[in-house]
Structures are given as structure tokens and as C-alpha cells.
Design an enzyme around this catalytic site. Structure first.
Site, PDB file in Angstrom:
ATOM      1  N   ASP A   1      -0.803  -4.881   3.053  1.00  0.00           N
ATOM      2  CA  ASP A   1      -1.293  -3.665   3.720  1.00  0.00           C
ATOM      3  C   ASP A   1      -0.676  -3.676   5.121  1.00  0.00           C
ATOM      4  OD1 ASP A   1      -2.569  -1.540   4.853  1.00  0.00           O
ATOM      5  OD2 ASP A   1      -4.513  -1.990   3.943  1.00  0.00           O
TER       6      ASP A   1
ATOM      7  N   ILE B   1      -0.853  -1.605   7.645  1.00  0.00           N
ATOM      8  CA  ILE B   1      -1.881  -1.350   8.670  1.00  0.00           C
ATOM      9  C   ILE B   1      -3.196  -1.144   7.920  1.00  0.00           C
ATOM     10  CG2 ILE B   1      -2.696   0.093  10.571  1.00  0.00           C
ATOM     11  CD1 ILE B   1       0.140   0.965  11.129  1.00  0.00           C
ATOM     12  N   ASP B   2      -4.050  -2.150   7.957  1.00  0.00           N
ATOM     13  CA  ASP B   2      -5.385  -1.956   7.393  1.00  0.00           C
ATOM     14  C   ASP B   2      -6.260  -1.460   8.537  1.00  0.00           C
ATOM     15  OD1 ASP B   2      -7.218  -1.964   5.268  1.00  0.00           O
ATOM     16  OD2 ASP B   2      -8.170  -3.732   6.117  1.00  0.00           O
TER      17      ASP B   2
ATOM     18  N   GLU C   1       0.835  -1.215   0.000  1.00  0.00           N
ATOM     19  CA  GLU C   1       0.000   0.000   0.000  1.00  0.00           C
ATOM     20  C   GLU C   1       0.863   1.257   0.000  1.00  0.00           C
ATOM     21  OE1 GLU C   1      -2.817   0.600   3.236  1.00  0.00           O
ATOM     22  OE2 GLU C   1      -3.639   2.309   2.156  1.00  0.00           O
TER      23      GLU C   1
ATOM     24  N   ASP D   1      -6.156  -4.403   0.457  1.00  0.00           N
ATOM     25  CA  ASP D   1      -7.193  -4.539   1.486  1.00  0.00           C
ATOM     26  C   ASP D   1      -7.873  -5.918   1.401  1.00  0.00           C
ATOM     27  OD1 ASP D   1      -7.063  -1.775   2.421  1.00  0.00           O
ATOM     28  OD2 ASP D   1      -8.081  -1.209   0.575  1.00  0.00           O
TER      29      ASP D   1
ATOM     30  N   THR E   1      -6.043   2.240   8.978  1.00  0.00           N
ATOM     31  CA  THR E   1      -5.144   3.327   9.402  1.00  0.00           C
ATOM     32  C   THR E   1      -5.893   4.397  10.198  1.00  0.00           C
ATOM     33  OG1 THR E   1      -3.671   2.923   7.537  1.00  0.00           O
ATOM     34  CG2 THR E   1      -3.504   5.082   8.563  1.00  0.00           C
TER      35      THR E   1
HETATM   36  C1  LIP Z   1      -9.159   1.065   4.678  1.00  0.00           C
HETATM   37  C2  LIP Z   1     -10.085  -0.090   4.348  1.00  0.00           C
HETATM   38  C3  LIP Z   1     -11.497   0.231   4.786  1.00  0.00           C
HETATM   39  C4  LIP Z   1     -11.973   1.431   4.049  1.00  0.00           C
HETATM   40  C5  LIP Z   1     -11.057   2.598   4.317  1.00  0.00           C
HETATM   41  C6  LIP Z   1      -9.635   2.281   3.963  1.00  0.00           C
HETATM   42  P1  LIP Z   1      -6.515   1.468   4.930  1.00  0.00           P
HETATM   43  O1  LIP Z   1      -7.832   0.748   4.293  1.00  0.00           O
HETATM   44  O2  LIP Z   1      -9.686  -1.240   4.961  1.00  0.00           O
HETATM   45  O3  LIP Z   1     -12.337  -0.863   4.517  1.00  0.00           O
HETATM   46  O4  LIP Z   1     -13.296   1.712   4.397  1.00  0.00           O
HETATM   47  O5  LIP Z   1     -11.480   3.686   3.576  1.00  0.00           O
HETATM   48  O6  LIP Z   1      -9.498   2.092   2.574  1.00  0.00           O
HETATM   49  O7  LIP Z   1      -6.380   2.754   4.190  1.00  0.00           O
HETATM   50  O8  LIP Z   1      -6.753   1.670   6.369  1.00  0.00           O
HETATM   51  O9  LIP Z   1      -5.415   0.528   4.617  1.00  0.00           O
END
Ligand code: LIP
Length: 274
Positions: free
Chosen positions: A90, A92-93, A70, A219, A95
Site C-alpha cells: 500500500d 499510501i495507507d 493497491e 492494508d 489516502t
Molecule cells: C484505508 C484503510 C482504512 C480504511 C479506509 C481505507 P487506503 O486504506 O487503511 O483503515 O478505513 O477506508 O481503506 O485506501 O487509505 O489505502
């Protein structure tokens, strides 16, 4: 070329757990926050540090492997997926959750070989939740086998959807429409703030269906195999086959529920990753 998938899995699981320590140490610290595609699409120095840690460590073991990360994928640039073993990461999914100290965050890592997903790892180091799957070998939560709920109808389902990090008026309108449509139909609606954790929760049987339009390959790569190995269904929200580069996903505890959700939700087409 023969690939030692057992070795890839064991090595990267260890690396993921090490990387998780960095996140666990920093979750309630003050972070340096920068914005990306919108005023609410964040990246912190910890996202970047964790991604570098994971890529450098995997490279030291498997120098020929490729990466789609990412934070190292240049904003807005298209991704090219080859047949080489490719780790889609990713760091940190969730964030936004991490920035606020809301502990629903995870590292999400999928491995594709010949463009087929072989390994999925989703790890929340704060709550010690580990979801894994290998192609043809089932899905696991903290080393115990897991299975989707099998729910077939929206009227009996606990659903997850996300509000997302886009300020595109059309995207926001579709999200609001879908809340309005589904909220009166389902048992309940949840939003955990991480696509990977939503998918993991479908695999676990705690959530019956989840969809999102406007996310990325990193993601979804791990969640896709974890849901399917737990007996669930992963499709495009339109009902077409799932496409990892499409920026959207719908997964559910049964084909019936997936199809009913697909026919019910309003559609939004985000830009593709490739
Ligand atoms: C997030 C996604 C989440 C989405 C956020 C964002 P990140 O990824 O996991 O489902 O709603 O907008 O895209 O940016 O935290 O890796």
C-alpha cells in the site's frame, strides 16, 4: 529455492525510506484526486507514483519477485497469490488523510513467501515512525523492540476502529452499531484513518484492540506480522483464523481481549480480494 530474507529486508527498507521522501515532499501540496470504489475512496497521483517507484526499484534488484499493489491491482479484480516471493504494497495507507494533509499516513509493505508472511514494514515518513518485523525475530519501532500491552478486557482497553471509505448502507449501519456498543464499554475509542497504523499502534502497546471490516490485503499484510511478532493476536472478526484475503481483521493485545471483542462486535462481510 533458498531465499536471502536478510537481503530482501535491507534492500526494501532502503527503498521504502526513499519512497517516503516523495510523500514527505507532497503531503501539504495540492494533489490531483480521483475516486475509486466510492465517492470517498480516493487515489492521488502521489499514491500511483510511490507504488511505481517501489515496484520498479524492487524489480531492479529481484526481477523474479511478484507484486500485489493497491494502485496497480485493477479495481474490483481478484488477486491471485502464488508461492513466489510476493510484495503486498500500500503506497499510501491513509489516502484520505494524505489528501487533507493530516499526517497519519504510511507506506505498508509485507512480503509473503510460500504464502507465509516473512517481512512487514510500516513507515510514516512525515512523523518518522518506522515499524518492522521479521518472522521469528520480533517487532520494532524505530529500531527498538516493542510489545503489545497485554490488556485482557474491553473495560480496560483503548480501542481503535475505522469509519471506512464505503458508502454501502449496510456497512455504515454496522460501523455505527459498533461505535454505539463499544463506546460505553471501553476506556476510549480512536480512529487514526489507516489500518496499517492502527495495527502498528496495537503492536506498540498504545492501542489494545482494533478491528475493521471492508479493507484489503495491502492494508493488513505488514500489520499482521508486526502485531504477531509483538506478542499480539490477529484473527478474523468472527473469531475464525485470520485470512489476509477476507477484507477484515481483528487484532488485540491478548487472546482474551480478541475473543471478547469478536463476541461483542456486529459483523459485516465485505467482498474478498481473491
Ligand atoms: C484505508 C484503510 C482504512 C480504511 C479506509 C481505507 P487506503 O486504506 O487503511 O483503515 O478505513 O477506508 O481503506 O485506501 O487509505 O489505502
Amino acid at each position: 529455492m533458498a531465499h536471502n530474507l536478510d537481503k530482501y529486508f535491507e534492500t526494501v527498507l532502503k527503498i521504502t525510506k526513499e519512497a517516503g521522501k516523495i510523500i514527505r515532499q507532497r503531503i501539504w501540496d495540492v494533489k490531483t484526486v480521483q475516486t475509486k470504489s466510492s465517492a470517498i475512496d480516493f487515489v492521488t497521483e502521489v499514491d500511483q507514483q510511490v507504488e511505481k517507484f517501489i515496484i520498479d526499484d524492487i524489480t531492479s534488484h529481484f526481477p523474479d519477485h511478484k507484486f500485489i499493489g493497491e494502485e496497480s491491482s485493477a479495481e474490483g479484480h481478484k488477486i491471485t497469490l502464488t508461492d513466489d516471493p510476493t510484495w503486498i504494497i500500500d503506497p499510501i495507507d491513509g489516502t484520505m488523510n494524505f489528501v487533507h494533509g493530516y499526517p497519519n499516513i504510511c507506506i505498508s509493505i509485507g512480503l509473503l513467501v510460500n504464502k507465509v508472511t516473512e517481512i512487514g514494514i510500516i513507515y510514516n515518513p512525515v512523523l518518522e515512525q518506522l515499524f518492522t518485523a521479521r518472522k521469528g525475530q520480533g517487532a520494532f519501532y524505530n529500531d527498538k523492540p516493542i510489545h503489545v500491552s497485554g490488556k485482557k478486557v474491553i473495560s480496560e482497553a483503548l480501542l481503535a476502529m475505522e469509519f471506512g471509505s464505503s458508502r454501502d448502507p449496510e456497512k455504515m449501519r454496522v460501523v455505527q452499531e459498533n461505535v454505539k456498543i463499544l463506546y460505553p464499554l471501553a476506556h476510549g475509542m480512536r480512529s487514526v484513518g489507516s489500518a496499517a497504523l492502527n495495527m502498528a499502534n496495537v503492536a506498540l502497546g498504545g492501542i489494545d484492540g482494533y478491528f475493521e471490516m471492508g479493507i484489503h490485503a495491502w492494508d493488513m499484510a505488514a500489520g499482521d506480522i508486526i502485531v504477531r511478532e509483538a506478542g499480539g493476536v490477529v484473527i478474523d472478526p468472527t473469531g475464525s483464523p485470520f485470512d489476509l484475503m477476507s477484507g477484515k481483521v481483528l487484532c488485540a493485545a491478548s487472546l482474551e481481549l480478541a475473543q471478547q471483542l469478536s463476541a461483542t462486535v456486529k459483523q459485516y462481510t465485505p467482498s474478498r480480494d481473491n
